[in-house]
Scaffold this motif. Structure first.
Motif, PDB file in Angstrom:
ATOM      1  N   THR A   1      -0.504   0.558   7.550  1.00 32.26           N
ATOM      2  CA  THR A   1      -1.191  -0.760   7.045  1.00 32.26           C
ATOM      3  C   THR A   1      -0.881  -0.554   5.485  1.00 32.26           C
ATOM      4  O   THR A   1      -0.663   0.356   4.797  1.00 32.26           O
ATOM      5  CB  THR A   1      -2.719  -0.549   7.301  1.00 32.26           C
ATOM      6  OG1 THR A   1      -3.456  -1.752   6.417  1.00 32.26           O
ATOM      7  CG2 THR A   1      -3.406   0.882   6.899  1.00 32.26           C
ATOM      8  N   ARG A   2      -1.059  -1.744   4.887  1.00 28.84           N
ATOM      9  CA  ARG A   2      -1.029  -1.825   3.283  1.00 28.84           C
ATOM     10  C   ARG A   2      -2.490  -1.721   2.707  1.00 28.84           C
ATOM     11  O   ARG A   2      -2.685  -1.491   1.568  1.00 28.84           O
ATOM     12  CB  ARG A   2      -0.016  -2.855   2.931  1.00 28.84           C
ATOM     13  CG  ARG A   2      -0.463  -4.202   3.557  1.00 28.84           C
ATOM     14  CD  ARG A   2       0.574  -5.290   2.937  1.00 28.84           C
ATOM     15  NE  ARG A   2       0.374  -6.747   3.334  1.00 28.84           N
ATOM     16  CZ  ARG A   2       0.789  -6.914   4.564  1.00 28.84           C
ATOM     17  NH1 ARG A   2       1.533  -6.084   5.425  1.00 28.84           N
ATOM     18  NH2 ARG A   2       0.349  -8.179   5.184  1.00 28.84           N
ATOM     19  N   ASN A   3      -3.396  -2.075   3.631  1.00 25.52           N
ATOM     20  CA  ASN A   3      -4.866  -2.302   2.986  1.00 25.52           C
ATOM     21  C   ASN A   3      -5.677  -1.053   3.484  1.00 25.52           C
ATOM     22  O   ASN A   3      -6.657  -1.235   4.517  1.00 25.52           O
ATOM     23  CB  ASN A   3      -5.319  -3.507   3.250  1.00 25.52           C
ATOM     24  CG  ASN A   3      -4.779  -4.647   3.195  1.00 25.52           C
ATOM     25  OD1 ASN A   3      -4.167  -4.919   2.047  1.00 25.52           O
ATOM     26  ND2 ASN A   3      -4.506  -5.797   4.045  1.00 25.52           N
ATOM     27  N   PHE A   4      -5.307   0.041   3.310  1.00 24.85           N
ATOM     28  CA  PHE A   4      -5.467   1.391   3.650  1.00 24.85           C
ATOM     29  C   PHE A   4      -7.075   1.417   3.744  1.00 24.85           C
ATOM     30  O   PHE A   4      -7.911   1.485   4.800  1.00 24.85           O
ATOM     31  CB  PHE A   4      -4.775   2.550   3.132  1.00 24.85           C
ATOM     32  CG  PHE A   4      -5.435   3.779   3.663  1.00 24.85           C
ATOM     33  CD1 PHE A   4      -4.808   4.347   4.857  1.00 24.85           C
ATOM     34  CD2 PHE A   4      -6.439   4.599   3.053  1.00 24.85           C
ATOM     35  CE1 PHE A   4      -5.234   5.503   5.254  1.00 24.85           C
ATOM     36  CE2 PHE A   4      -6.781   5.783   3.844  1.00 24.85           C
ATOM     37  CZ  PHE A   4      -6.213   6.134   4.888  1.00 24.85           C
ATOM     38  N   GLN A   5      -7.613   1.252   2.573  1.00 24.91           N
ATOM     39  CA  GLN A   5      -9.233   1.371   2.193  1.00 24.91           C
ATOM     40  C   GLN A   5     -10.010   0.605   3.073  1.00 24.91           C
ATOM     41  O   GLN A   5     -10.853   0.940   3.840  1.00 24.91           O
ATOM     42  CB  GLN A   5      -9.381   1.232   0.907  1.00 24.91           C
ATOM     43  CG  GLN A   5     -10.828   2.053   0.300  1.00 24.91           C
ATOM     44  CD  GLN A   5     -10.809   3.452   0.601  1.00 24.91           C
ATOM     45  OE1 GLN A   5      -9.998   4.077   0.422  1.00 24.91           O
ATOM     46  NE2 GLN A   5     -12.078   3.917   1.253  1.00 24.91           N
ATOM     47  N   SER A   6      -9.536  -0.741   3.050  1.00 25.86           N
ATOM     48  CA  SER A   6     -10.519  -1.889   3.835  1.00 25.86           C
ATOM     49  C   SER A   6     -10.289  -1.570   5.098  1.00 25.86           C
ATOM     50  O   SER A   6     -11.215  -1.791   6.048  1.00 25.86           O
ATOM     51  CB  SER A   6     -10.065  -3.261   3.040  1.00 25.86           C
ATOM     52  OG  SER A   6      -8.798  -3.519   3.547  1.00 25.86           O
TER      53      SER A   6
ATOM     54  N   ASN B   1       0.256  -2.723  11.116  1.00 28.66           N
ATOM     55  CA  ASN B   1       1.349  -3.107  11.921  1.00 28.66           C
ATOM     56  C   ASN B   1       1.037  -1.793  13.352  1.00 28.66           C
ATOM     57  O   ASN B   1       1.080  -0.777  12.782  1.00 28.66           O
ATOM     58  CB  ASN B   1       2.743  -2.736  11.452  1.00 28.66           C
ATOM     59  CG  ASN B   1       3.082  -4.214  10.547  1.00 28.66           C
ATOM     60  OD1 ASN B   1       2.344  -5.062  10.620  1.00 28.66           O
ATOM     61  ND2 ASN B   1       4.162  -3.816  10.039  1.00 28.66           N
ATOM     62  N   LEU B   2       0.896  -2.150  14.388  1.00 31.96           N
ATOM     63  CA  LEU B   2       0.880  -1.196  15.487  1.00 31.96           C
ATOM     64  C   LEU B   2       1.968  -0.537  15.755  1.00 31.96           C
ATOM     65  O   LEU B   2       3.087  -1.290  15.937  1.00 31.96           O
ATOM     66  CB  LEU B   2       0.130  -1.830  16.689  1.00 31.96           C
ATOM     67  CG  LEU B   2      -0.006  -1.140  18.016  1.00 31.96           C
ATOM     68  CD1 LEU B   2      -1.039   0.102  17.642  1.00 31.96           C
ATOM     69  CD2 LEU B   2      -0.489  -1.800  19.156  1.00 31.96           C
TER      70      LEU B   2
ATOM     71  N   VAL C   1       3.848  -0.863  -0.828  1.00 27.68           N
ATOM     72  CA  VAL C   1       3.722  -2.249  -0.921  1.00 27.68           C
ATOM     73  C   VAL C   1       5.049  -2.854  -0.955  1.00 27.68           C
ATOM     74  O   VAL C   1       5.314  -4.145  -0.821  1.00 27.68           O
ATOM     75  CB  VAL C   1       3.487  -2.844  -2.373  1.00 27.68           C
ATOM     76  CG1 VAL C   1       1.722  -2.923  -2.071  1.00 27.68           C
ATOM     77  CG2 VAL C   1       3.548  -1.682  -3.190  1.00 27.68           C
ATOM     78  N   LEU C   2       6.007  -1.970  -0.856  1.00 29.29           N
ATOM     79  CA  LEU C   2       7.216  -2.551  -0.967  1.00 29.29           C
ATOM     80  C   LEU C   2       7.915  -3.220   0.396  1.00 29.29           C
ATOM     81  O   LEU C   2       8.601  -4.025   0.586  1.00 29.29           O
ATOM     82  CB  LEU C   2       8.347  -1.181  -0.878  1.00 29.29           C
ATOM     83  CG  LEU C   2       9.039  -0.951  -2.287  1.00 29.29           C
ATOM     84  CD1 LEU C   2       9.964   0.183  -2.184  1.00 29.29           C
ATOM     85  CD2 LEU C   2       9.792  -2.429  -2.771  1.00 29.29           C
TER      86      LEU C   2
END
Lengths: 205, 391
Positions: free
Chosen positions: B181-186, B240-241, B327-328
């Motif tokens: 994931t790119r939104n790790f924290q949330s 992404n799974l 984020v890339l």
């Protein structure tokens, strides 16, 4: 189990890395406590147990694609863990006295069973673990699998890769040796044979 | 002093399979043989040796982390020697050519894949970006499961698992998944919230930061088994799974074995209690008390085992590895830089490579019957030749 194994193998051979990891984890996670306890009972302390258990799981993961399902996954994992511990013990190079394993003829000292029953459960466990660490590694492994982990002789034989008869005789001798070691704890068995023997000698002197 | 007949009785006693007669024999012997009594006590304690030993809380996440960090990908050991290499090269060539020749044919026949270039906007610049955005929306999943059939046994296993549960069987369910994931924290917060709603709990959570500053969370979650599918479905929507695996262990047999042993001991307890009321002599009372204590011990231990199974059946386990993605990976098509394009170029090649691997797998499976026939013919011919030479 059969379906799962087929799936896991299929995954291991044809899918990317993450799928292999997930398949391995699905099989290994239910076993992780047993793996840890195998290592703990072989090595005798938590620090070495954790090292060995991790090494065992890592080894199992590397060998996972070659796992052909000829034995149960749990048996296979026990085998890897036991071998890792036996190797580690060999490296540690402790000399275990084989004397106690060879001696034959032995009587339970008077009062020992009663003294044992009076002990606290945690104290009894500590004594057993102590005695276990004095057994020769091969015998310790056999007794660990059968008497501590409750495996059948047949499965223990598969884990140790020795004939059934060998496992039975190792377990039997390990039990005898353990009882011998236990009954030599003078402070815990006040009526132990050695004590009585010494007293008798003193009398004669 | 050897106690062979009694040692085997002791072992059977420990696994709870003695009948009344044998048990009486054992008890009589135990009374007059301190050695066997000590042996029995020690062996009973052996079975429960690890009851007080806690497995370190970090153990689980720690070995899973090590596996993730593994540089070398697990492979079967290769046998060296140039003949093997030659054979391998021939096999690769066969698969390569075979897949190229038959792959398109197969696809056209199945109407499965349209030409990729057709979906891209005009010109070369937009080409990779269009592929890349498709990759983000489900195409990714499809390529991770190369053969559509491969997913079927998994579904089947899950269905039978829930079906069996309806018949009162005991199934222990486990799901293991990996997502990026790119939104790790949330996403991490979302997992915790959803877990709370599902009535589950975190058994172990371990978050590690790699050298490049990206975090990975190793979670072991326990939640009511009937919530597992909904919860896993929700987790699949995060990021992404990358991997998903499910297992269902049938412990019904083990459960009913233990249950019937428990019943036997309970029935025995009732008989003992009835006897206790009638007992007159002190000697009888003492031996009954000791038998009752033994029986109670077995009842407690079986009850404990059943409770243990029940708790594992009622609470399913879900292990999740949540990886933070750079984020890339998520460059928007509208603001593509050179880097983005290089990145999507590489990822496109990767997609193609995986697609090709899937095709190769299909091809291999398809030619398997032919290879089998060739091998059989070869073996027969060899056998005949050998026989001739002997003559």
């Amino acid at each position: 189990m059969g379906i799962l194994l087929e799936m896991a193998k299929e995954v291991a051979f044809t899918r990317p890395r993450d799928e292999t990891i997930a398949a391995f984890e699905a099989l290994a996670l239910p076993m992780e406590r047993q793996v840890y306890y195998v290592c703990l009972n072989m090595m005798g302390d938590h620090l070495d147990a954790q090292d060995c258990a991790q090494e065992a799981l890592l080894k199992a993961f590397r060998a996972f694609p070659g796992f052909e399902g000829r034995s149960k996954f749990s048996t296979w994992l026990y085998r890897i863990a036991t071998n890792v511990c036996l190797d580690a013990l060999r490296r540690r190079n402790e000399t275990v006295s084989l004397e106690v394993m060879r001696e034959s003829g032995w009587e339970v000292p008077d009062g020992a069973p009663e003294a044992y029953e009076r002990l606290e459960e945690s104290e009894r466990r500590r004594l057993i673990k102590q005695a276990l660490s004095e057994l020769a590694p091969d015998y310790r492994a056999a007794m660990m699998l059968v008497d501590l982990n409750g495996l059948g002789y047949q499965e223990a034989a598969e884990v140790l890769e020795v004939p059934l008869g060998t496992v039975k005789s190792r377990v039997s001798r390990a039990r005898d040796a353990m009882l011998k070691i236990l009954s030599r704890q003078p402070e815990l068995f006040p009526g132990s044979a050695r004590h009585k023997g010494e007293r008798r000698e003193n009398h004669e002197a | 002093m050897r106690h062979d007949p009694f040692e085997s009785l002791l072992e059977q006693h420990l696994s709870g399979v003695l009948d009344a007669e044998e048990r009486e024999e054992l008890e009589t012997h135990l009374k007059e043989c301190p050695a066997c009594r000590l042996r029995l006590n020690v062996l009973e304690d052996c079975r429960r040796i690890n009851e007080e030993d806690e497995v370190p809380a970090t153990f689980s996440s720690s070995w899973r982390h090590k596996i993730q960090e593994q540089e070398e990908f697990p492979m079967k050991k290769k046998t060296p020697g140039w003949t093997k290499w030659l054979a391998a090269a021939a096999a690769v060539a066969l698969v390569l050519v075979g897949t190229l020749l038959t792959g398109n044919e197969l696809d056209r026949a199945l109407g499965r894949r349209t030409q990729e270039g057709a979906q891209a906007p005009e010109g070369g610049i937009g080409f990779y970006s269009s592929i890349n955005s498709r990759a983000g929306t489900g195409e990714d999943m499809a390529t991770y499961q190369p053969a559509p059939d491969a997913a079927e046994p998994m579904m089947w296993a899950a269905e039978t698992a829930t079906g069996k549960e309806a018949q009162g069987l005991k199934i222990i369910r486990r799901i293991s998944m990996t997502s990026a994931t790119r939104n790790f924290q949330s996403d991490y917060e979302a997992i915790r919230n959803a877990l709370g709603t599902a009535g589950g709990r975190i058994e172990n959570a371990d978050i590690r930061t790699a050298g490049n500053g990206l975090r990975t969370a190793y979670l072991t979650l326990r939640l009511p088994a009937d919530q597992l599918d909904t919860f896993a479905g929700m987790l699949k929507t995060l990021g992404n799974l990358e991997a998903f695996s499910e297992s269902a262990e049938d412990v019904s047999e083990q459960y009913s074995d233990t249950d019937s042993r428990l019943r036997t001991q309970q029935a025995k307890m009732e008989r003992l209690m009835a006897l206790l009321e009638k007992a007159v002599s002190v000697e009888d009372l003492i031996s009954l008390e000791s038998a009752i204590a033994d029986t109670q011990y077995l009842i407690d231990s079986y009850t404990g085992q059943l409770q243990g199974i029940d708790s594992r059946v009622n609470d399913a386990t879900l292990t999740m590895t949540l990886k933070e993605m750079s984020v890339l990976d998520t460059a928007e098509a509208s603001q593509e830089t050179l880097w983005d394009r290089i990145f999507s170029g590489v990822s496109h090649m990767w997609q193609l490579l995986r697609q090709w691997a899937a095709d190769a797998a299909v091809f291999l499976a398809a030619i398997l019957p032919i290879i089998t026939i060739i091998v059989i013919v070869f073996l027969i011919v060899r056998a005949i030749i050998k026989r001739r030479i002997k003559k």
